[in-house]
Write a protein that holds these residues in place. Sequence first.
Motif, mmCIF file in Angstrom:
data_model
loop_
_atom_site.group_PDB
_atom_site.id
_atom_site.type_symbol
_atom_site.label_atom_id
_atom_site.label_comp_id
_atom_site.label_asym_id
_atom_site.label_seq_id
_atom_site.Cartn_x
_atom_site.Cartn_y
_atom_site.Cartn_z
ATOM 1 N N ARG A 4 -27.994 17.565 27.660
ATOM 2 C CA ARG A 4 -28.077 18.556 28.744
ATOM 3 C C ARG A 4 -27.953 19.899 28.156
ATOM 4 N NH1 ARG A 4 -28.819 18.610 33.934
ATOM 5 N NH2 ARG A 4 -28.116 20.581 34.595
ATOM 6 N N ALA A 5 -27.635 20.227 27.023
ATOM 7 C CA ALA A 5 -27.601 21.814 26.582
ATOM 8 C C ALA A 5 -29.083 22.102 26.175
ATOM 9 C CB ALA A 5 -26.889 21.631 25.151
ATOM 10 N N LEU A 6 -29.759 21.021 25.853
ATOM 11 C CA LEU A 6 -31.219 21.493 25.296
ATOM 12 C C LEU A 6 -32.090 21.550 26.748
ATOM 13 C CD1 LEU A 6 -33.360 21.614 23.343
ATOM 14 C CD2 LEU A 6 -33.786 19.411 23.266
ATOM 15 N N TRP A 18 -24.396 15.911 13.037
ATOM 16 C CA TRP A 18 -23.708 16.514 14.495
ATOM 17 C C TRP A 18 -24.658 17.075 15.282
ATOM 18 C CZ3 TRP A 18 -18.959 15.236 15.842
ATOM 19 C CH2 TRP A 18 -17.973 14.691 14.888
ATOM 20 N N MET A 19 -24.725 16.558 16.558
ATOM 21 C CA MET A 19 -25.724 17.192 17.579
ATOM 22 C C MET A 19 -24.983 18.101 18.575
ATOM 23 S SD MET A 19 -28.615 16.382 16.162
ATOM 24 C CE MET A 19 -29.884 16.452 17.795
ATOM 25 N N VAL A 20 -25.300 19.150 19.218
ATOM 26 C CA VAL A 20 -24.714 19.954 20.303
ATOM 27 C C VAL A 20 -25.101 19.203 21.480
ATOM 28 C CG1 VAL A 20 -24.553 21.959 21.524
ATOM 29 C CG2 VAL A 20 -24.632 21.956 18.949
ATOM 30 N N THR A 21 -24.251 18.611 22.218
ATOM 31 C CA THR A 21 -24.947 17.883 23.381
ATOM 32 C C THR A 21 -24.542 18.723 24.534
ATOM 33 O OG1 THR A 21 -22.856 16.612 23.608
ATOM 34 C CG2 THR A 21 -24.595 15.772 22.346
ATOM 35 N N LYS A 22 -23.509 19.694 24.549
ATOM 36 C CA LYS A 22 -23.217 20.278 25.978
ATOM 37 C C LYS A 22 -22.414 21.669 25.520
ATOM 38 C CE LYS A 22 -20.227 19.643 29.756
ATOM 39 N NZ LYS A 22 -19.224 18.906 30.592
ATOM 40 N N LEU A 23 -22.909 22.723 26.525
ATOM 41 C CA LEU A 23 -22.474 24.159 25.995
ATOM 42 C C LEU A 23 -21.892 24.480 27.593
ATOM 43 C CD1 LEU A 23 -25.502 25.492 24.087
ATOM 44 C CD2 LEU A 23 -23.322 24.934 23.099
ATOM 45 N N THR A 24 -20.613 24.953 27.522
ATOM 46 C CA THR A 24 -20.217 25.487 28.804
ATOM 47 C C THR A 24 -19.621 26.835 28.767
ATOM 48 O OG1 THR A 24 -19.612 23.111 29.262
ATOM 49 C CG2 THR A 24 -18.705 24.742 30.521
ATOM 50 N N ALA A 25 -20.336 27.797 29.418
ATOM 51 C CA ALA A 25 -19.553 29.007 29.389
ATOM 52 C C ALA A 25 -18.585 29.063 30.279
ATOM 53 C CB ALA A 25 -20.591 30.217 29.711
ATOM 54 N N GLN A 26 -17.441 29.857 29.906
ATOM 55 C CA GLN A 26 -16.381 29.770 30.795
ATOM 56 C C GLN A 26 -16.261 31.238 31.649
ATOM 57 O OE1 GLN A 26 -14.093 27.163 31.050
ATOM 58 N NE2 GLN A 26 -15.296 26.150 29.167
ATOM 59 N N GLU A 27 -15.622 31.165 32.776
ATOM 60 C CA GLU A 27 -15.632 32.450 33.592
ATOM 61 C C GLU A 27 -14.478 33.101 32.915
ATOM 62 O OE1 GLU A 27 -17.402 33.240 36.128
ATOM 63 O OE2 GLU A 27 -18.678 31.489 36.301
ATOM 64 N N GLN A 28 -14.427 33.337 31.925
ATOM 65 C CA GLN A 28 -12.965 33.783 31.352
ATOM 66 C C GLN A 28 -13.530 35.055 30.083
ATOM 67 O OE1 GLN A 28 -10.506 30.781 29.809
ATOM 68 N NE2 GLN A 28 -9.275 32.501 28.582
ATOM 69 N N SER A 29 -12.824 36.119 30.073
ATOM 70 C CA SER A 29 -13.420 37.076 29.118
ATOM 71 C C SER A 29 -12.436 36.816 27.720
ATOM 72 C CB SER A 29 -13.279 38.732 29.554
ATOM 73 O OG SER A 29 -11.806 38.674 29.992
#
Length: 199
Positions: free
Chosen positions: A102-104, A187-198
């Motif tokens: 999903r990240a890609l 190790w592979m990055v499979t998901k990146l999630t930005a939060q609604e948080q500063s």
Amino acid sequence: MTATQRRSSGLNIAAVRTRKHATALLLAGSLVALAGCSDSGSDSSSKPSPTPTAVSPSPSSTVDANEAAVLAAYNSSWDAQTKAYSKASSAGTDLKKNTTLRALFDIEHDLEVMHKAGQVTTGKPVISPKVVKVTGGKIPTATVTDCIDTTHWTLIDKSSKKPVPLPTTRLIKYVSTATLEKWGTKWMVTKLTAQEQSC
């Protein structure tokens, strides 16, 4: 406000999704493998052993090695993303080396939108990743939390070289989480999630 806008100090690409992960690894290659061989002092008067014996690593050194490998993969993914966003294309980058699933897909979508809009990024975001969890199993997984600072990462019009106007409400520093999986020895990055948080 789109995720991409939030993510990159201003990746404000109209219609960009919630993926606000974009890139940057100022630390390209700043992760050195932790070498850990501790030698226990041996008594010079005792007989030398005929052959050296391999010492299995302690659980904590295995955890340290895993965390170092996770951070190296995460940093490598960000470095490749930064290069890709700087030209609105993943061609000629190492993006697929440590980023998949999903990240890609989300990154490639952002790049396509940027390319069509004639936009690229300049500068780099600053990242501060920390491994919060590594889990064993058939496919080991890891979770990384980060504070992405996009202050000096700017979205510009490729032709005019001028910054693209962005919403004033966007988060310039935001919390992001990443999921990684160990595929074989990598190790592979499979998901990146930005939060609604500063942060």
